[in-house]
Design a protein around this motif. Structure first.
Motif, PDB file in Angstrom:
ATOM      1  N   PRO A 173      11.298   9.025 -42.047  1.00 51.24           N
ATOM      2  CA  PRO A 173      11.721   7.751 -41.458  1.00 51.24           C
ATOM      3  C   PRO A 173      13.163   7.825 -40.968  1.00 51.24           C
ATOM      4  O   PRO A 173      13.963   8.642 -41.448  1.00 51.24           O
ATOM      5  N   ALA A 174      13.504   6.963 -40.024  1.00 51.68           N
ATOM      6  CA  ALA A 174      14.864   6.957 -39.468  1.00 51.68           C
ATOM      7  C   ALA A 174      15.901   6.640 -40.530  1.00 51.68           C
ATOM      8  O   ALA A 174      17.056   7.079 -40.440  1.00 51.68           O
ATOM      9  N   THR A 175      15.497   5.906 -41.577  1.00 59.05           N
ATOM     10  CA  THR A 175      16.451   5.505 -42.615  1.00 59.05           C
ATOM     11  C   THR A 175      16.933   6.674 -43.463  1.00 59.05           C
ATOM     12  O   THR A 175      17.906   6.533 -44.208  1.00 59.05           O
ATOM     13  N   PRO A 198       8.512   5.844 -47.632  1.00 58.79           N
ATOM     14  CA  PRO A 198       8.903   4.452 -47.379  1.00 58.79           C
ATOM     15  C   PRO A 198      10.295   4.350 -46.766  1.00 58.79           C
ATOM     16  O   PRO A 198      11.187   5.146 -47.064  1.00 58.79           O
ATOM     17  N   LYS A 199      10.482   3.340 -45.919  1.00 55.57           N
ATOM     18  CA  LYS A 199      11.768   3.140 -45.257  1.00 55.57           C
ATOM     19  C   LYS A 199      12.881   2.824 -46.249  1.00 55.57           C
ATOM     20  O   LYS A 199      14.059   3.045 -45.963  1.00 55.57           O
ATOM     21  N   GLN A 200      12.503   2.307 -47.418  1.00 59.07           N
ATOM     22  CA  GLN A 200      13.513   1.966 -48.426  1.00 59.07           C
ATOM     23  C   GLN A 200      14.264   3.185 -48.948  1.00 59.07           C
ATOM     24  O   GLN A 200      15.251   3.039 -49.671  1.00 59.07           O
ATOM     25  N   GLU A 202       6.800   2.114 -53.074  1.00 56.91           N
ATOM     26  CA  GLU A 202       7.188   1.001 -52.204  1.00 56.91           C
ATOM     27  C   GLU A 202       8.529   0.394 -52.597  1.00 56.91           C
ATOM     28  O   GLU A 202       9.314  -0.020 -51.747  1.00 56.91           O
ATOM     29  N   ASN A 203       8.798   0.315 -53.903  1.00 59.47           N
ATOM     30  CA  ASN A 203      10.029  -0.321 -54.381  1.00 59.47           C
ATOM     31  C   ASN A 203      11.100   0.684 -54.754  1.00 59.47           C
ATOM     32  O   ASN A 203      11.978   0.395 -55.566  1.00 59.47           O
TER      33      ASN A 203
END
Length: 591
Positions: free
Chosen positions: A504-506, A480-482, A458-459
């Motif tokens: 993800p799009a990121t 995760p998007k991050q 997550e981080n």
């Protein structure tokens, strides 16, 4: 031995000096007071590098020389961490859009930059102390007389080829006769032979010769190597793959059975120890087989095999490979790998279609030497039980090995400067990512406890210096998007994340990404044409992505290697239609 240590330390200093030179010549040096300190650090480290080049010719250093080299190494690491942190915040501030947003970010960054400037001043004082200590204790690198040192004549014999080993014919023929000769033993249901002896005696070479001599006389065969830190499921999986690959099914039922087992292995349905044992037993029940299990130290001793490309990518991420004129980092890494092979420091395990080594392992004697030197030089911290003993030295690299169901990590400050984290097997309690802000390489390919929801990741966005990320063999179903915040990421390996359905799009924000590996069927977001640094992509599924996304691949001007899958009913079914510009490129490969 100091020559090896000094050479490795020179490899640390070279890229650092390059970064400092960039700071002095660019926009970064305009901040008042910082440029002078950076210039001083550059000059001091350059002088230390010159002294190390002389020291690299030494054989036996003094105690003072060892301690001075340790201080130089730790200083270099801390300077690089500080500079990377400094450049990250300045770059982040410059990339803001809009006057208000940019001003707000600049004010916030000024507080951080003030703290960084104070750290640079402290590092300058440390550099002065290290230099003064060298002069105070007259630590000089006097080149030793090469005639006074000799190489143990027994060492080269450890890695001699079989046809150059003396005395191998008799034991080989004896074993072959015992296994397949016309004796009463042949009538037994199965036979087990053990080759025992101390390390370097030639046990593996003898086993290979026996294996090559008689493997054609069996229905199926396998040769697996194991050592000290086992991954039983992986070894059994490798054994089962080899048994299937060497089988010659004749009936339709046998072919379908092998196909079914292969699919279960590919989709990770067969992972548990008891399932693998059951399948292997059932498959071998009516067959004549020959299996060699090499390099067993104990019931718990099994070996981990490193794949060549994965090893080189991690070397690059960790800063071990310095760019050479006229060569890419990958080419330089290949040259280093080949040199280790030529010097017999690593052993070839498997080869690809061109005859190049695909994987390697380290001989047990060499492994002991590597572990001892790594511990002495604070190169890596090995964790293999439930107790994590803290050290007065700064922890730079962590390798988690074996099955550790519980572990207590030290306070956050002791993990701040960790540069790489590798996990092999089972760990329930991992170090928090938010404490690893200087991490360059995160290898979780062999971590078996990652949750499906990928809560541990997550981080991941705080890992601004991350260059290598592998989540292979995990059960995650979402990235995760991050991930888009990892601006320095060069390698993203998701090739065995079989539950992952889309990215993800990121991910399109990873502008420095060079290599991207995913499982077949993964859906890519629109905008992948912005990933201009991408050179290798595997595996792109043409039937799972829209025609627009497929056509975007043609805009990746640096793409050199593409592994792609097509479906007759997909949106695009022809390479020329999908990649009109790619197929005509020089040195471009579609697999």
């Amino acid at each position: 031995m100091v020559g090896v240590t000094a050479s490795a330390l020179i490899g640390v200093l070279h890229p650092l000096l390059s970064k400092l030179y960039t700071l002095l010549g660019g926009e970064y040096g305009r901040l008042k007071g910082v440029r002078r300190e950076i210039s001083f650090l550059h000059d001091e480290l350059r002088s230390m590098n010159t002294a190390l080049e002389v020291a690299s010719h030494l054989e036996e250093p003094s105690t003072q020389m060892k301690e001075w080299m340790h201080q130089v190494r730790e200083l270099s690491y801390d300077v690089e961490d500080c500079i990377d942190y400094f450049m990250h915040y300045l770059g982040e501030n410059e990339n803001c859009d809009g006057i208000i947003r940019k001003t707000s970010r600049r004010l916030k960054a000024l507080r951080v930059l003030h703290r960084i400037a104070s750290q640079i001043v402290e590092l300058k004082e440390r550099a002065m102390q290290v230099s003064d200590r060298q002069r105070r204790y007259e630590i000089e690198a006097v080149v030793a007389d090469s005639s006074s040192s000799t190489i143990d004549p027994r060492l080269p014999a450890l890695f001699e080829e079989a046809n150059r080993l003396v005395g191998i014919d008799v034991p080989r023929n004896e074993l072959v006769e015992w296994l397949i000769g016309d004796t009463d033993l042949v009538k037994q249901l199965y036979r087990v032979a053990s080759i025992v002896g101390f390390g370097g005696l030639g046990k593996t070479t003898l086993a290979i010769q026996v294996y090559q001599s008689i493997k054609s006389q069996y229905d199926c065969t396998a040769f697996v190597s194991v050592s000290r830190n086992p991954n039983i499921s992986k070894i059994l999986t490798d054994l089962l793959w080899q048994v299937l690959d060497t089988s010659n099914p004749r009936s339709k039922y046998q072919k379908q059975r092998i196909k079914g087992i292969r699919e279960d292995l590919e989709f990770k349905i067969l992972q548990e120890y008891h399932h693998l044992v059951r399948i292997i037993r059932e498959y071998l029940q009516d067959k004549r087989y020959f299996i060699i299990i090499d390099d067993i130290w104990s019931k718990q001793a099994w070996e981990f095999i490193q794949y060549r490309e994965r090893l080189i990518w991690r070397w690059i991420a960790k800063g071990f490979i310095n760019k050479q004129q006229g060569q890419s980092l990958e080419e330089t890494g290949e040259r280093c790998f080949n040199e280790l092979m030529n010097r017999n420091m690593i052993q070839q395990v498997d080869i690809d279609y061109s005859g190049a080594p695909r994987a390697c392992r380290v001989h047990d004697i060499m492994l002991d030497l590597i572990i001892n030197i790594s511990t002495e030089e604070n190169f890596v911290t090995l964790v293999s039980d439930t107790n994590f003993s803290t050290s007065p030295r700064t922890i730079r690299r962590i390798s988690l090995q074996g099955k550790c169901e519980d572990i207590t990590w030290p306070d956050t400050s002791s993990l701040t400067h960790v540069r790489s984290l590798s996990v092999y097997d089972t760990f329930n309690h991992m170090p928090p990512l938010q404490d690893l802000q200087f991490l360059r390489a995160l290898d979780l390919q062999d971590w078996h406890d990652m949750e499906d929801d990928c809560a541990y990741m997550e981080n991941v966005g705080v890992l601004h210096q991350l260059r290598y990320l592998s989540l292979g063999r995990s059960n995650i179903n979402e990235i995760p998007k991050q991930i888009g915040k990892l601006k320095n990421l060069q390698t993203l390996d998701l090739r065995t994340c079989t539950k992952l359905k889309e990215l993800p799009a990121t991910v399109t924000e990873l502008r420095q990404l060079v290599r991207l590996f995913v499982w077949s069927g993964v859906k890519f977001p629109q905008g992948i044409s912005k990933m201009k640094s991408l050179q290798e992509l595997s595996k792109f599924d043409g039937s799972s992505n829209s025609a627009d996304v497929v056509l975007e691949l043609g805009e990746l001007t640096r793409l050199r290697r593409l592994r792609v899958g097509w479906h007759p009913n997909g949106p695009v079914t022809d390479e020329e239609q999908a990649f009109p510009g790619l197929c005509s490129r020089r040195n471009f490969f579609i697999i």
